[in-house]
Design a protein around this motif. Structure first.
Motif, short mmCIF file in Angstrom:
data_model
loop_
_atom_site.label_atom_id
_atom_site.label_comp_id
_atom_site.label_asym_id
_atom_site.label_seq_id
_atom_site.Cartn_x
_atom_site.Cartn_y
_atom_site.Cartn_z
N UNK A 82 0.79 -1.33 -0.09
CA UNK A 82 -0.06 0.02 0.04
C UNK A 82 1.05 1.23 -0.02
N UNK A 83 0.29 2.45 -0.20
CA UNK A 83 0.98 3.63 -0.42
C UNK A 83 1.52 3.88 1.27
N UNK A 84 2.65 4.44 1.55
CA UNK A 84 2.84 4.78 2.57
C UNK A 84 3.90 5.74 2.98
N UNK A 85 4.22 6.21 4.13
CA UNK A 85 5.07 7.48 4.40
C UNK A 85 6.11 7.38 5.02
N UNK A 86 6.63 6.15 5.58
CA UNK A 86 7.68 6.05 6.49
C UNK A 86 8.19 4.56 5.98
N UNK A 87 9.46 4.34 6.37
CA UNK A 87 10.04 2.97 5.99
C UNK A 87 9.58 1.96 7.16
N UNK A 160 -2.17 14.88 -11.06
CA UNK A 160 -2.79 13.62 -11.52
C UNK A 160 -4.41 13.49 -11.25
N UNK A 161 -4.79 14.05 -10.49
CA UNK A 161 -6.28 14.02 -10.29
C UNK A 161 -6.98 14.80 -11.21
N UNK A 162 -6.39 15.78 -12.07
CA UNK A 162 -6.86 16.37 -13.30
C UNK A 162 -6.96 15.40 -14.58
N UNK A 163 -6.33 14.44 -14.68
CA UNK A 163 -6.10 13.50 -15.85
C UNK A 163 -6.96 12.45 -15.62
N UNK A 197 -0.77 14.37 -4.66
CA UNK A 197 -2.26 13.90 -4.77
C UNK A 197 -2.45 12.70 -5.52
N UNK A 198 -3.34 11.97 -5.11
CA UNK A 198 -3.73 10.76 -5.83
C UNK A 198 -5.07 10.38 -5.42
N UNK A 199 -5.76 9.38 -6.20
CA UNK A 199 -6.87 8.73 -5.90
C UNK A 199 -6.71 6.96 -6.07
N UNK A 348 -30.99 19.57 -25.92
CA UNK A 348 -29.95 19.55 -24.73
C UNK A 348 -29.60 18.30 -24.27
N UNK A 349 -28.45 17.91 -24.55
CA UNK A 349 -27.94 16.64 -24.09
C UNK A 349 -27.13 16.86 -22.66
N UNK A 350 -27.45 16.28 -21.48
CA UNK A 350 -26.69 16.34 -20.40
C UNK A 350 -25.80 15.39 -20.32
N UNK A 351 -24.29 15.60 -20.04
CA UNK A 351 -23.17 14.62 -19.92
C UNK A 351 -22.60 14.97 -18.56
N UNK A 352 -22.20 13.92 -17.98
CA UNK A 352 -21.45 14.25 -16.66
C UNK A 352 -20.01 13.56 -16.78
N UNK A 353 -19.04 14.39 -16.88
CA UNK A 353 -17.49 14.20 -16.74
C UNK A 353 -17.01 14.16 -15.57
N UNK A 354 -16.51 13.03 -15.15
CA UNK A 354 -15.92 12.86 -13.75
C UNK A 354 -14.32 13.10 -13.65
N UNK A 355 -13.95 14.11 -13.06
CA UNK A 355 -12.49 14.68 -13.21
C UNK A 355 -11.84 14.25 -11.79
N UNK A 356 -10.98 13.56 -11.69
CA UNK A 356 -10.39 12.76 -10.47
C UNK A 356 -9.01 13.05 -10.49
#
Length: 356
Positions: A82-87, A160-163, A197-199, A348-356
């Motif tokens: 898992x992601x971690x912050x210390x050794x 990277x949350x914007x891509x 920053x990550x998800x 009008x066509x409604x489209x939802x774009x998820x930006x993470x």
């Protein structure tokens, strides 16, 4: 009237006159010896000075002994998964990691510092910076020996949350290719998301690209901005502790004159620097395979033979009467039929774009 000389006076004078050549010869010999001694001293002094002058440069040209840097870990630690912050685990180790690469002076100073002191470092680089190519003569031997490890920090340092998936994977793979071209090594499997920053999706997509080990940090040296030596000193005292993953940057020259002070602080606390490759077991094929993108499901033969729901509906629907479009105010294509003097409202066509 002078007194007549006696026989004794004549004898004394004769003795003195006879001795005069011997006295002159002795004086001459003494002067010659003095002159010879002076000349000898002068020559000796000159020879000594010359010898000293010729030896001094030779002595100063002799380089001081450069410490040999080796991996201090005898038994590596499995990656915790898992992601971690210390050794993880107990020990007196520090992973000194350094990000980005905007300053060529900083990159060179860190390399010279590592070579001079034996400090082991992990560079999380953005290969879009030219600093690494400018210092390749000094950096590559340290990379080849394993003293400096190169890890992935994306090519352009975006959030990277914007891509989307394609954007995240491109940033990592483009950086990986540039690293291979520069150093002849792979940066896999370690990466650090810019700004931390990550998800869950970012980690998953990074794994698709072969970067299965995300690494953050538990303390920064305070050099992420153009700051003062006082801030760096305060942060270093706070965060350079056992089992820390410390974060520095290759962007601002404020850190350069403080590098030896930071090494002295590590020595005082009995801390030993390691790279991530030093500390963790190498990634195995199963780790990469587990993170691979699953193949898109292909339709079964029976499903592909079935007509689509829309096709079935069209086939079963009765043909409309000729007057239906006009009667319902619709064109045959389904658009709203314009009425004289009335502009139809846009569809009008409604489209939802998820930006993470």
């Amino acid at each position: 009237m002078t007194n007549p000389l006696t026989p004794q006076d004549l004898s004394r004078r004769t003795l003195l006159i006879g001795s005069l050549p011997l006295l002159l010869a002795a004086c001459s010999s003494s002067n010659a010896n003095t002159a010879e001694s002076s000349a000898s001293a002068s020559v000796t002094g000159s020879a000594s000075a010359s010898a000293s002058a010729s030896v001094a440069p030779s002595a100063s040209a002799t380089p001081s002994k450069i410490p040999v840097s080796r991996n201090p870990i005898t038994k590596r630690t499995p990656w915790p998964g898992t992601i971690h912050y210390t050794l993880p685990g107990e020990g007196n180790y520090v992973a000194w990691t350094v990000d980005d690469g905007a300053s060529p002076e900083c990159v060179r100073a860190y390399c010279e510092f590592a070579k001079r002191t034996g400090t082991r470092l992990t560079f999380f680089i953005n290969a879009s910076y030219t600093s690494f190519k400018q210092n390749i003569d000094l950096l590559k031997p340290l990379v080849d020996s394993g003293q400096i490890q190169i890890a992935n920090h994306t090519y352009n340092h975006p959030d990277l949350l914007t891509l989307d998936k394609a954007g995240v994977m491109k940033e990592l793979t483009q950086n990986e290719e540039a690293i291979k071209e520069l150093f002849g090594v792979s940066s896999k499997p370690y990466f650090r998301p810019p700004f931390g920053r990550y998800s869950a999706d970012v980690l998953k997509w990074a794994g698709y690209a072969g970067f299965t080990r995300p690494v953050l940090w538990n303390g920064t040296l305070g050099d992420e901005y153009r700051t003062s030596p006082r801030v760096i000193d305060m942060r270093s005292n706070q965060y350079l502790r056992a089992q820390a993953i410390a974060l520095g940057h290759l962007n601002y020259t404020t850190i350069i004159p403080l590098l030896d002070d930071l090494k002295a602080l590590l020595d005082e606390r009995g801390l030993v620097t390691v790279t991530l490759n030093d500390y963790y077991e190498a990634a195995k094929e199963e780790e990469y395979k587990k993170a691979e993108e699953p193949p898109a499901p292909s339709p079964s033969p029976s499903e592909s033979a079935k007509p689509s729901a829309s096709a079935s509906a069209s086939a079963s629907a009765p043909a409309p009467a000729a007057s239906t479009p006009a009667a319902n105010g619709l064109n045959p294509g389904g658009a709203v039929a314009p009425t004289a003097g009335v502009v139809p409202a846009p569809v009008v066509t409604t489209a939802t774009t998820v930006r993470r």
